[in-house]
Design a protein around this motif. Structure first.
Motif, PDB file in Angstrom:
ATOM      1  N   GLY A   1       0.118   4.232  -6.640  1.00 28.21           N
ATOM      2  CA  GLY A   1      -0.932   4.640  -7.570  1.00 28.21           C
ATOM      3  C   GLY A   1      -2.191   5.080  -6.849  1.00 28.21           C
ATOM      4  N   LEU A   2      -2.542   4.379  -5.740  1.00 24.48           N
ATOM      5  CA  LEU A   2      -3.721   4.733  -4.963  1.00 24.48           C
ATOM      6  C   LEU A   2      -3.554   6.119  -4.355  1.00 24.48           C
ATOM      7  CD1 LEU A   2      -6.413   3.983  -3.586  1.00 24.48           C
ATOM      8  CD2 LEU A   2      -5.065   2.957  -1.746  1.00 24.48           C
ATOM      9  N   GLY A   3      -2.370   6.383  -3.773  1.00 25.35           N
ATOM     10  CA  GLY A   3      -2.129   7.687  -3.177  1.00 25.35           C
ATOM     11  C   GLY A   3      -2.224   8.805  -4.196  1.00 25.35           C
ATOM     12  N   ASN A   4      -1.648   8.575  -5.366  1.00 31.06           N
ATOM     13  CA  ASN A   4      -1.687   9.600  -6.413  1.00 31.06           C
ATOM     14  C   ASN A   4      -3.116   9.890  -6.851  1.00 31.06           C
ATOM     15  OD1 ASN A   4       1.092   9.937  -6.409  1.00 31.06           O
ATOM     16  ND2 ASN A   4       1.424   8.316  -7.926  1.00 31.06           N
ATOM     17  N   ARG A   5      -3.922   8.827  -7.009  1.00 24.79           N
ATOM     18  CA  ARG A   5      -5.304   9.009  -7.459  1.00 24.79           C
ATOM     19  C   ARG A   5      -6.162   9.719  -6.415  1.00 24.79           C
ATOM     20  NH1 ARG A   5      -3.642   4.715 -10.439  1.00 24.79           N
ATOM     21  NH2 ARG A   5      -4.509   4.530 -12.551  1.00 24.79           N
ATOM     22  N   LEU A   6      -5.804   9.535  -5.150  1.00 27.65           N
ATOM     23  CA  LEU A   6      -6.531  10.217  -4.086  1.00 27.65           C
ATOM     24  C   LEU A   6      -5.985  11.612  -3.806  1.00 27.65           C
ATOM     25  CD1 LEU A   6      -6.982   7.282  -1.523  1.00 27.65           C
ATOM     26  CD2 LEU A   6      -8.745   8.300  -2.960  1.00 27.65           C
ATOM     27  N   GLY A   7      -4.945  12.008  -4.577  1.00 28.06           N
ATOM     28  CA  GLY A   7      -4.363  13.328  -4.404  1.00 28.06           C
ATOM     29  C   GLY A   7      -3.505  13.450  -3.164  1.00 28.06           C
ATOM     30  N   MET A   8      -2.948  12.332  -2.684  1.00 24.58           N
ATOM     31  CA  MET A   8      -2.125  12.341  -1.481  1.00 24.58           C
ATOM     32  C   MET A   8      -0.653  12.185  -1.836  1.00 24.58           C
ATOM     33  SD  MET A   8      -4.269   9.989   1.206  1.00 24.58           S
ATOM     34  CE  MET A   8      -5.926  10.416   1.722  1.00 24.58           C
ATOM     35  N   VAL A   9       0.197  12.778  -1.029  1.00 25.97           N
ATOM     36  CA  VAL A   9       1.636  12.607  -1.167  1.00 25.97           C
ATOM     37  C   VAL A   9       2.030  11.294  -0.507  1.00 25.97           C
ATOM     38  CG1 VAL A   9       3.902  13.533  -0.556  1.00 25.97           C
ATOM     39  CG2 VAL A   9       2.038  15.095  -1.198  1.00 25.97           C
ATOM     40  N   CYS A  10       2.821  10.478  -1.194  1.00 20.66           N
ATOM     41  CA  CYS A  10       3.270   9.196  -0.644  1.00 20.66           C
ATOM     42  C   CYS A  10       4.670   9.329  -0.074  1.00 20.66           C
ATOM     43  CB  CYS A  10       3.246   8.118  -1.729  1.00 20.66           C
ATOM     44  SG  CYS A  10       1.582   7.663  -2.239  1.00 20.66           S
ATOM     45  N   VAL A  11       4.849   8.794   1.136  1.00 25.31           N
ATOM     46  CA  VAL A  11       6.141   8.805   1.822  1.00 25.31           C
ATOM     47  C   VAL A  11       6.559   7.354   2.027  1.00 25.31           C
ATOM     48  CG1 VAL A  11       7.435   9.581   3.826  1.00 25.31           C
ATOM     49  CG2 VAL A  11       5.467  10.905   3.028  1.00 25.31           C
ATOM     50  N   ALA A  12       7.737   6.998   1.557  1.00 22.57           N
ATOM     51  CA  ALA A  12       8.247   5.636   1.737  1.00 22.57           C
ATOM     52  C   ALA A  12       9.102   5.599   2.995  1.00 22.57           C
ATOM     53  CB  ALA A  12       9.055   5.203   0.523  1.00 22.57           C
ATOM     54  N   GLU A  13       8.665   4.784   3.979  1.00 19.30           N
ATOM     55  CA  GLU A  13       9.438   4.621   5.208  1.00 19.30           C
ATOM     56  C   GLU A  13      10.354   3.404   5.094  1.00 19.30           C
ATOM     57  OE1 GLU A  13       7.030   6.072   8.978  1.00 19.30           O
ATOM     58  OE2 GLU A  13       5.933   4.472   7.962  1.00 19.30           O
ATOM     59  N   GLY A  14      11.462   3.427   5.847  1.00 15.28           N
ATOM     60  CA  GLY A  14      12.324   2.254   5.930  1.00 15.28           C
ATOM     61  C   GLY A  14      13.175   2.009   4.693  1.00 15.28           C
ATOM     62  N   VAL A  15      13.585   3.064   3.991  1.00 12.80           N
ATOM     63  CA  VAL A  15      14.477   2.901   2.835  1.00 12.80           C
ATOM     64  C   VAL A  15      15.879   2.603   3.362  1.00 12.80           C
ATOM     65  CG1 VAL A  15      15.411   3.966   0.755  1.00 12.80           C
ATOM     66  CG2 VAL A  15      13.072   4.497   1.493  1.00 12.80           C
ATOM     67  N   GLU A  16      16.390   1.413   3.078  1.00  9.52           N
ATOM     68  CA  GLU A  16      17.664   0.996   3.665  1.00  9.52           C
ATOM     69  C   GLU A  16      18.686   0.558   2.632  1.00  9.52           C
ATOM     70  OE1 GLU A  16      16.851  -1.932   6.618  1.00  9.52           O
ATOM     71  OE2 GLU A  16      15.629  -0.605   7.862  1.00  9.52           O
ATOM     72  N   SER A  17      18.330   0.543   1.374  1.00 10.28           N
ATOM     73  CA  SER A  17      19.308   0.138   0.349  1.00 10.28           C
ATOM     74  C   SER A  17      19.167   1.026  -0.880  1.00 10.28           C
ATOM     75  CB  SER A  17      19.097  -1.330  -0.048  1.00 10.28           C
ATOM     76  OG  SER A  17      17.899  -1.489  -0.785  1.00 10.28           O
ATOM     77  N   ARG A  18      20.253   1.087  -1.656  1.00 11.35           N
ATOM     78  CA  ARG A  18      20.237   1.893  -2.878  1.00 11.35           C
ATOM     79  C   ARG A  18      19.251   1.320  -3.893  1.00 11.35           C
ATOM     80  NH1 ARG A  18      21.818   7.051  -4.472  1.00 11.35           N
ATOM     81  NH2 ARG A  18      20.771   7.086  -6.499  1.00 11.35           N
ATOM     82  N   GLU A  19      19.109   0.010  -3.904  1.00 10.49           N
ATOM     83  CA  GLU A  19      18.175  -0.609  -4.855  1.00 10.49           C
ATOM     84  C   GLU A  19      16.728  -0.181  -4.543  1.00 10.49           C
ATOM     85  OE1 GLU A  19      21.894  -2.624  -4.829  1.00 10.49           O
ATOM     86  OE2 GLU A  19      20.485  -2.233  -3.172  1.00 10.49           O
ATOM     87  N   GLN A  20      16.389  -0.158  -3.269  1.00  8.58           N
ATOM     88  CA  GLN A  20      15.051   0.296  -2.900  1.00  8.58           C
ATOM     89  C   GLN A  20      14.852   1.750  -3.292  1.00  8.58           C
ATOM     90  OE1 GLN A  20      15.051  -0.409   1.322  1.00  8.58           O
ATOM     91  NE2 GLN A  20      14.639  -2.610   1.152  1.00  8.58           N
ATOM     92  N   LEU A  21      15.872   2.566  -3.035  1.00  5.60           N
ATOM     93  CA  LEU A  21      15.788   3.981  -3.357  1.00  5.60           C
ATOM     94  C   LEU A  21      15.575   4.193  -4.852  1.00  5.60           C
ATOM     95  CD1 LEU A  21      16.057   6.957  -2.484  1.00  5.60           C
ATOM     96  CD2 LEU A  21      18.537   6.715  -2.772  1.00  5.60           C
ATOM     97  N   ASP A  22      16.373   3.522  -5.677  1.00  4.52           N
ATOM     98  CA  ASP A  22      16.252   3.689  -7.127  1.00  4.52           C
ATOM     99  C   ASP A  22      14.875   3.249  -7.611  1.00  4.52           C
ATOM    100  OD1 ASP A  22      18.803   4.651  -7.213  1.00  4.52           O
ATOM    101  OD2 ASP A  22      19.724   2.734  -7.818  1.00  4.52           O
ATOM    102  N   TRP A  23      14.385   2.140  -7.094  1.00  9.54           N
ATOM    103  CA  TRP A  23      13.084   1.636  -7.537  1.00  9.54           C
ATOM    104  C   TRP A  23      11.988   2.644  -7.193  1.00  9.54           C
ATOM    105  CZ3 TRP A  23       8.230   0.491  -5.967  1.00  9.54           C
ATOM    106  CH2 TRP A  23       7.466  -0.387  -6.766  1.00  9.54           C
TER     107      TRP A  23
END
Length: 607
Positions: free
Chosen positions: A546-568
């Motif tokens: 939410g902070l990244g979106n409000r600041l107009g920044m693209v958010c990148v999630a590092e360390g995605v290692e499971s399907r559950e994390q990906l879906d969330w």
């Protein structure tokens, strides 16, 4: 610390001795002169009186009457005896000498003279004058002389006493400046080294030398200014001095380094007890301007032995301190041979790294980054080093060595050139990545020609600034009060380069500072993604998104290692994803063959 004060009584005696000698010499000269001229004067006066008597003897042929002699004696107070003779008739009169008590020890030496007639009847006179007035004059003159000398000495002493006090204070200040640290009042490096050398010269030398280095002190200096850093140093120095008061020598060697010398003659405490005392100085936060700094330190110890030089003991304590630095928080270590082995291994590895950089043997692998549709849109260039004898060396190890050796700029330049070259090749092979991402170290951000160097590389490869993304760690820009890093990033952004903040959430973020930085991406650290199986973890990541979106920044999630994390993450609108589930770091050849990874949308987003 205490300093020896000057012995003022000894100084007074030293200055008074010349006056005493002067008084003795002048008194002796005055006494000899006064006695000489006094007795000469008395002798002349006695001859004058005797001559007068001869001339005054009666014309009737008789000696001077006794009444006349007594009248003469009354008129001449210093007349001791007188004898007047006419032919053979004599009148004689004498009196007891009048000597003051103060002059009794001199006796009553008399000046005597005789006179006789040259014609006519035989007339003679013999007169003796007392020397009391000579001695009285001498006593008076000596009193005046000694009084004048005493007054002169007292005036001189009063006028020079202030100067002597200033000279003593000046010597004390010079000694203090030469032996103490001005900020903490502790011994400085020079004085401490001398104390250690003296301790090692004893045949029964034993004890412990402790080296202490504050962890993260530079970050406090950079983030809050040198005034905050000085406050931390002063408070820690005072705490160490209080903890080891009376049985140890405590010094500030410079910067954020302290050292403590404890000999067996001073204390029989064990090294563990000394560690406990040193660690106690960091148990409470340091307060400054309404802020509280939690300070930790690395403490190394080496035993003192008469068979080992002071220089070697210092080296061992320093090595042990660096061994303690490998642990989190306040840690302590006692030197042993394994530490030396580790240092030598580090040294050899650093030499091999320099050779590898010189030969351009550092490999570059790429970890792809995917959008929410499962399409690879970018790749992050990562340096890898395959040691010919030791095998793969962790980036955390050789990046640290490159920074310590001052060659991180050369290493970064090689990675940048290889990444730009491979991006051009990937596009020729049909993998149309939008950009390639390259990490920039804090040391590189301090280089004044960084921007021009990056521009030269992309121009040489035929690329544009938007083809390159530069990743900087949060701590390298957020915790710095220096303007150079921010100015460099702003210049790069204005030139068209994309700036990403890596490892977001692990540093010392300031929201006010964050919104002024020219960054366009926030890369959420893998430690937060791995905690998505907890409610608190989900809340933190959702807040960051939410902070990244409000600041107009693209958010990148590092360390995605499971399907559950990906879906969330997909369900919360995370735009870019990176991790082992989607693609591990791979070689250029493997990246060319990267298949399209179509991400299935979570059920709640379908339809």
């Amino acid at each position: 610390m205490s300093y020896p004060l000057a012995d003022h009584s000894a100084m007074g005696k030293a200055h008074g001795l010349p006056f005493v000698l002067t008084a003795i010499i002048t008194s002796l000269v005055l006494s000899l002169s006064s006695l000489h001229y006094g007795f000469t004067r008395n002798g002349t006066q006695a001859r004058s009186v005797a001559t007068m008597l001869v001339e005054s003897i009666g014309a009737k042929g008789q000696a001077m009457p006794a009444e006349n002699l007594r009248a003469m004696q009354r008129n001449f107070e210093n007349l001791l005896s007188v004898e007047a003779c006419y032919e053979r008739q004599c009148q004689q009169l004498s009196r007891a000498p009048s000597v003051t008590p103060a002059l009794q020890w001199l006796g009553d030496s008399a000046s005597c003279a005789s006179a006789s007639s040259n014609s006519g009847p035989a007339r003679t006179a013999h007169v003796c004058l007392s020397a009391a007035d000579v001695y009285q004059d001498l006593a008076r003159d000596l009193s005046i002389l000694l009084t004048a000398q005493l007054v002169g000495f007292l005036l001189w002493e009063a006028s020079t006493r202030g100067h002597r006090r200033k000279a003593v204070r000046w010597r004390e200040e010079v000694t203090r400046a030469a032996t103490t640290d001005p900020l903490t009042g502790l011994f400085n490096r020079s004085a401490f080294t001398s104390a250690l050398q003296l301790a090692c010269l004893r045949t029964d030398a034993c004890g412990w030398l402790l080296f202490i280095d504050l962890n993260g002190f530079k970050q406090i200096n950079d983030q809050y200014g040198h005034a905050a850093g000085d406050q931390v140093i002063e408070v820690i120095g005072n705490r160490l001095a209080a903890a080891f008061n009376g049985f140890a020598s405590v010094a500030r060697l410079g910067g954020d380094e302290f050292s403590i010398l404890v000999t067996c003659r001073q204390s029989k405490r064990t090294v563990d007890e000394l560690f406990a005392l040193a660690s106690g100085a960091f148990a409470r936060p340091v307060l400054y301007d309404g802020m509280a700094f939690d300070i930790s330190a690395s403490v190394g110890a080496a035993s003192i032995d008469s068979a080992i030089t002071a220089t070697e003991i210092q080296r061992r304590a320093d090595v042990a301190m660096y061994a303690a630095k490998r642990h989190e928080g306040t840690a302590c270590a006692v030197f042993d041979k394994s530490h030396d082995d580790a240092v030598r291994a580090d040294y050899e590895l650093r030499k091999d790294l320099l050779k590898a950089i010189e030969r351009k043997d550092i490999d570059v692998v790429y970890q792809p980054c995917f959008d929410s549709n499962g399409e690879p849109v970018a790749a992050e260039a990562l340096a890898r080093w395959q040691h010919p004898r030791l095998g793969a060396i962790s980036p955390e190890v050789f990046i640290r060595l490159a920074e310590e050796a001052g060659v991180i700029r050369r290493l970064g330049q090689q990675v940048l050139e290889k990444a730009c070259t491979d991006l051009v090749k990937l596009r020729r092979h049909g993998l149309m990545l939008r950009y390639i991402a390259v990490n920039v170290s804090p040391q590189e951000l301090e280089e004044p020609d960084l921007v021009e160097g990056i521009k030269r590389v992309i121009r040489a490869k035929g690329l544009e600034p938007h083809d390159l993304e530069l990743e900087v760690t949060e701590s390298s820009v957020m915790s710095s009060r220096e303007k150079r890093s921010e100015e460099q990033l702003r210049t790069l952004s204005e030139a068209g380069f994309s700036i990403a903040i890596d490892d977001f959430g692990t540093g010392y973020s300031s929201l006010a500072r964050l919104q002024t930085l020219p960054a366009t991406k926030l890369k959420l650290d893998r430690s937060f993604i791995s905690s998505l199986d907890t409610a608190n973890g989900q809340m933190l990541v959702e807040t960051m998104l939410g902070l990244g979106n409000r600041l107009g920044m693209v958010c990148v999630a590092e360390g995605v290692e499971s399907r559950e994390q990906l879906d969330w993450l997909l369900a919360r609108g995370c735009e870019l994803l990176q991790g082992f589930l989607l693609g591990k770091p791979m070689s250029f050849d493997a990246l060319v063959k990267l298949p399209l990874y179509k991400l299935e949308q979570p059920a709640e987003l379908q339809g």
